[in-house]
Design a protein around this motif. Sequence first.
Motif, short mmCIF file in Angstrom:
data_model
loop_
_atom_site.label_atom_id
_atom_site.label_comp_id
_atom_site.label_asym_id
_atom_site.label_seq_id
_atom_site.Cartn_x
_atom_site.Cartn_y
_atom_site.Cartn_z
N TYR A 54 0.46 -1.33 0.16
CA TYR A 54 -0.14 0.52 -0.27
C TYR A 54 1.15 1.06 0.12
N SER A 99 2.33 1.61 -3.06
CA SER A 99 1.26 1.57 -4.30
C SER A 99 1.28 2.90 -5.79
N SER A 100 1.75 4.19 -5.82
CA SER A 100 1.53 5.04 -6.34
C SER A 100 3.50 5.38 -7.15
N SER A 133 6.51 2.57 -9.16
CA SER A 133 6.89 1.94 -9.86
C SER A 133 8.12 1.94 -10.54
N LYS A 182 10.28 1.97 -7.08
CA LYS A 182 9.01 1.00 -5.89
C LYS A 182 9.68 -0.46 -5.17
N THR A 219 -8.02 9.86 -2.52
CA THR A 219 -7.24 8.51 -2.21
C THR A 219 -6.22 8.90 -2.65
N LYS A 220 -5.01 8.16 -2.23
CA LYS A 220 -3.40 8.70 -2.26
C LYS A 220 -3.49 9.10 -3.83
N THR A 221 -3.58 8.61 -4.78
CA THR A 221 -3.43 8.77 -6.31
C THR A 221 -4.38 10.54 -6.19
N ASP A 222 -5.34 10.65 -5.62
CA ASP A 222 -6.09 12.28 -6.15
C ASP A 222 -5.29 13.75 -5.45
#
Length: 237
Positions: free
Chosen positions: A70, A73-74, A76, A80, A183-186
């Motif tokens: 988690y 998650s943002s 890559s 990551k 959410t975390k991506t916002d």
Amino acid sequence: MTEESAVNSEQAPSALALLPELLSSPSSALDKIWRFGAPWWLPLIIVCGITSLTWVLYYAQLDYEWFMDYNTSSLSGDEKAQAMEGMQKMSSNTLAGITVGSIVIMVFIYSLISAGYLLLVNRVSGTQPRDFKEWLTISTWVGLPTVFIAVGGMLVLMMSGSGELAPEALSLTNLNNLVFHATKTDALFAFYNTLDVISFWSIALLAFALIKNGQSKIAAGIIAIAPQLIISGLALL
């Protein structure tokens, strides 16, 4: 007995008596703190202790494998992979210790900065002069309601019973959880998470304390909310 002598003969309230009074009758409590003083360290111990306990309980039931996924998650690719490798070198107990240490340090530093800020404003505004210790006392006591954020977190943990609970989900009174649901991506996720109903309670208490020290209502409101505006503004960067 004259009114003046009656006031002079009034005994200072105990710090333990001030704790519930600040929440149930803030006007009376703040007046007594200004007049008689109070131990600045007591609210710090309560807030740090209960908040730390909440996070210890959180990490005790945390599914660490899920948490690592988690938390990254943002990310890559190599970024990551490096983050996952760093987290794998730690355990949930290590994170709990780091979190508790960070809480104590940050709360203490914030209280000192807040007291310095209020002292400077006091000198510039020309209201009744107060020393640094008095402003430190006010700063820690008006922050006492934040203990309910931690209490709310304990309730969330008891109701959830899941090891897959995001850290930001612990606050029942956070406006992101109550209203925005980002959410975390916002892009505004961090900003929304700086807004909490309990924080506005503390801001109101500080404004009230400033008014009691001779500040106008408008000026007291601006002075009290300015630190929150700075924190929320930094979250937008």
